[in-house]
Write an enzyme that holds these catalytic residues in place. Structure first.
Site, mmCIF file in Angstrom:
data_model
loop_
_atom_site.group_PDB
_atom_site.id
_atom_site.type_symbol
_atom_site.label_atom_id
_atom_site.label_comp_id
_atom_site.label_asym_id
_atom_site.label_seq_id
_atom_site.Cartn_x
_atom_site.Cartn_y
_atom_site.Cartn_z
ATOM 1 N N TYR A 153 0.555 -1.054 -0.059
ATOM 2 C CA TYR A 153 -0.052 0.153 -0.452
ATOM 3 C C TYR A 153 0.909 0.793 0.175
ATOM 4 C CZ TYR A 153 -3.663 3.479 1.453
ATOM 5 O OH TYR A 153 -4.038 4.550 1.366
ATOM 6 N N ASP A 255 9.001 3.297 -0.383
ATOM 7 C CA ASP A 255 8.018 4.589 0.127
ATOM 8 C C ASP A 255 8.674 3.968 1.558
ATOM 9 O OD1 ASP A 255 6.225 4.350 1.965
ATOM 10 O OD2 ASP A 255 4.665 3.437 -0.049
ATOM 11 N N LYS A 283 4.253 10.021 8.361
ATOM 12 C CA LYS A 283 3.191 9.547 9.674
ATOM 13 C C LYS A 283 4.454 9.679 10.652
ATOM 14 C CE LYS A 283 1.453 4.904 7.346
ATOM 15 N NZ LYS A 283 0.136 4.532 8.060
HETATM 16 C C1 LIG Z 1 3.938 2.139 2.675
HETATM 17 C C2 LIG Z 1 3.167 3.614 3.027
HETATM 18 N N1 LIG Z 1 2.852 4.547 2.134
HETATM 19 C C3 LIG Z 1 2.437 5.488 2.101
HETATM 20 C C4 LIG Z 1 0.951 5.935 2.642
HETATM 21 C C5 LIG Z 1 -0.201 6.257 2.485
HETATM 22 O O1 LIG Z 1 -0.061 7.393 3.494
HETATM 23 P P1 LIG Z 1 -1.766 8.203 3.900
HETATM 24 O O2 LIG Z 1 -2.584 7.688 5.183
HETATM 25 O O3 LIG Z 1 -0.385 9.361 4.971
HETATM 26 O O4 LIG Z 1 -1.516 9.100 2.962
HETATM 27 C C6 LIG Z 1 0.778 4.350 3.675
HETATM 28 C C7 LIG Z 1 -0.618 4.577 4.947
HETATM 29 O O5 LIG Z 1 -0.786 3.830 5.216
HETATM 30 C C8 LIG Z 1 1.543 3.569 3.516
HETATM 31 O O6 LIG Z 1 1.513 2.139 5.036
#
Ligand SMILES: Cc1ncc(COP(=O)(O)O)c(C=O)c1O
Length: 413
Positions: A153, A255, A283
């Site tokens: 994700y 990411d 986060k």
């Molecule tokens: C690995 C990863 N990338 C991107 C995101 C997206 O982040 P946000 O919820 O702050 O938009 C998440 C959210 O859980 C994530 O776990």
């Protein structure tokens, strides 16, 4: 459903009637009764009243040790004093301006000192970070396609809402997964622009490049796949991915929305010794406030400076998030604190391992930095397909059992 699971769910409902009441009110106005689909689960989610340090309390006054910490967005813990002090200062001097602040270069310096990037731009969410990084990668390479890994994700924008939790038979063979849209509304042309590889399988990455010669702008990966509990990269996998991307002229995007601040001082690049071309952070970098960033070498970020690639956002670098982030980097995300957390994490994981052994559960415990999970499998999983073999009711029995005993072990999903 196991009778024992049924009993745990009945106990959950007895303990949390106020959550149920609020949930039913939410449902009338808010689809699924939650503000993000990941928060929904049956019979209804716990509604929070407040949190302090490593604990939170629900509407009924039940106390929980919080190992979820907002899906990993709050490594500092609830209301960390250093973060709160910084935030409180801003509350009487203005919370949003849409104008540059002196805090910006200070926080940018902190981030560039520990991650292998030279320049960055700030935002509020991980979604923004990965969206802008992918667009920038397309612009830099002049190519349109993206490689992502099945089961990961990366946020809620179209390019990455592909093969997040796909099902059989649509998802095709494991050696060559079929790209599957997460839901309706994702443009078919967007799905076609994504090639899906299998985590821990370099041959599947090679195949994506072979099938899209000269077309792949970037491969985006969570260095540790955490959308499936916790799936570690096998030795050599990230190194191999790095080489394949370089050989094919594509950028490698880490990411690090989850790993960036929770793994170690320098995130996944330091932990695994692999340098990506771009890094996305969010986060836990904000100390509990919404803050994100994406960055790369100056040669890549230059396209924004040249106004060839657009980046914007009204709440970007609002003083509250920036002050929280700066306090977090300077006073919480220190090498000493990472060493301390490493010891706590090790202790917690070995306690879990001892308990699972004692009760004879077919399971293993995996951890990396402050990240960890109890995995209800006989053997270590390698990818999303291994993960979907989980006994869901056994998992729910564990999760509700922990929650009923005052421990939020990890997010329900
Ligand atoms: C690995 C990863 N990338 C991107 C995101 C997206 O982040 P946000 O919820 O702050 O938009 C998440 C959210 O859980 C994530 O776990």
């Amino acid at each position: 459903m196991y009778p024992e699971l049924q009993k745990e769910i009945a106990t959950y409902e007895q303990r949390t009637p106020k959550s149920k009441e609020s949930y039913e009110r939410n449902l009338k106005r808010i689809p699924l009764g939650v503000a993000s689909n990941y928060r929904a689960y049956d019979p209804y989610p716990i509604f929070v009243r407040e949190g302090h340090g490593g604990h939170f309390r629900d509407l009924d006054g039940n106390d929980y040790i919080d190992h979820n910490l907002c899906f990993g967005a709050n490594f500092a813990g609830h209301c960390h004093p250093a973060v709160m002090k910084a935030v409180e200062k801003c509350l009487t001097t203005g919370t949003i301006f849409g104008m540059p602040l002196d805090l910006e270069w200070q926080l940018a310096e902190e981030i560039c000192a520990r991650f292998p990037i030279e320049m960055l731009r700030f935002g509020s969410t991980g979604t923004e970070a990965t969206m802008h990084a992918i667009r920038l990668a397309r612009a830099v390479t002049g190519r349109n396609k993206l490689i992502k890994f099945e089961g990961t994700y990366h946020g809620a924008h179209d390019s990455v809402l592909v093969s997040v939790k796909p099902h059989a038979p649509e998802f095709g063979p494991v050696s060559s997964p079929t790209p599957v849209a997460v839901g309706l509304g994702v443009l078919p042309s967007t799905v076609e622009s994504v090639a899906v590889a299998t985590f821990n399988d370099l041959e599947s990455v090679e195949r994506c490049f072979r099938q899209n010669p000269g077309e792949v702008a970037a491969a985006i990966i969570e260095p540790i796949m955490m959308n499936v509990g916790l799936c570690m990269p096998r030795p050599g996998f990230l190194e191999g991915l790095r080489q394949i991307c370089t050989r094919n002229g594509a950028l490698l995007i880490f990411d690090e929305v989850k790993t960036g601040a929770k793994l170690c001082w320098g995130g996944a690049s330091e932990y695994f010794g692999v340098k990506p071309d771009m890094i996305c952070l969010a986060k836990s970098i904000g100390g509990g406030l919404p803050l994100s960033a994406f960055g790369a070498d100056s040669s890549v970020m230059q396209l924004i400076a040249e106004r060839k690639v657009f980046h914007g956002g009204t709440p970007n670098t609002n003083p509250v998030s920036m002050a929280a982030g700066l306090a977090n980097f300077r006073e919480v995300l220190t090498r000493e604190n990472y060493a301390h957390v490493e010891k706590l994490s090790e202790r917690l994981a070995s306690g879990y391992s001892r308990t699972t052994e004692k009760v004879g559960l077919e399971a293993y415990v995996v951890r990396a930095g402050a990240n960890g999970a109890l995995m209800l499998f006989a053997e270590e999983i390698r990818n999303y397909r291994d993960w979907i073999a989980i006994d869901e009711d056994l998992w729910r029995h564990y999760w509700f059992g922990m929650v009923n005993r005052g421990v939020m072990p990890q997010p329900h999903w």
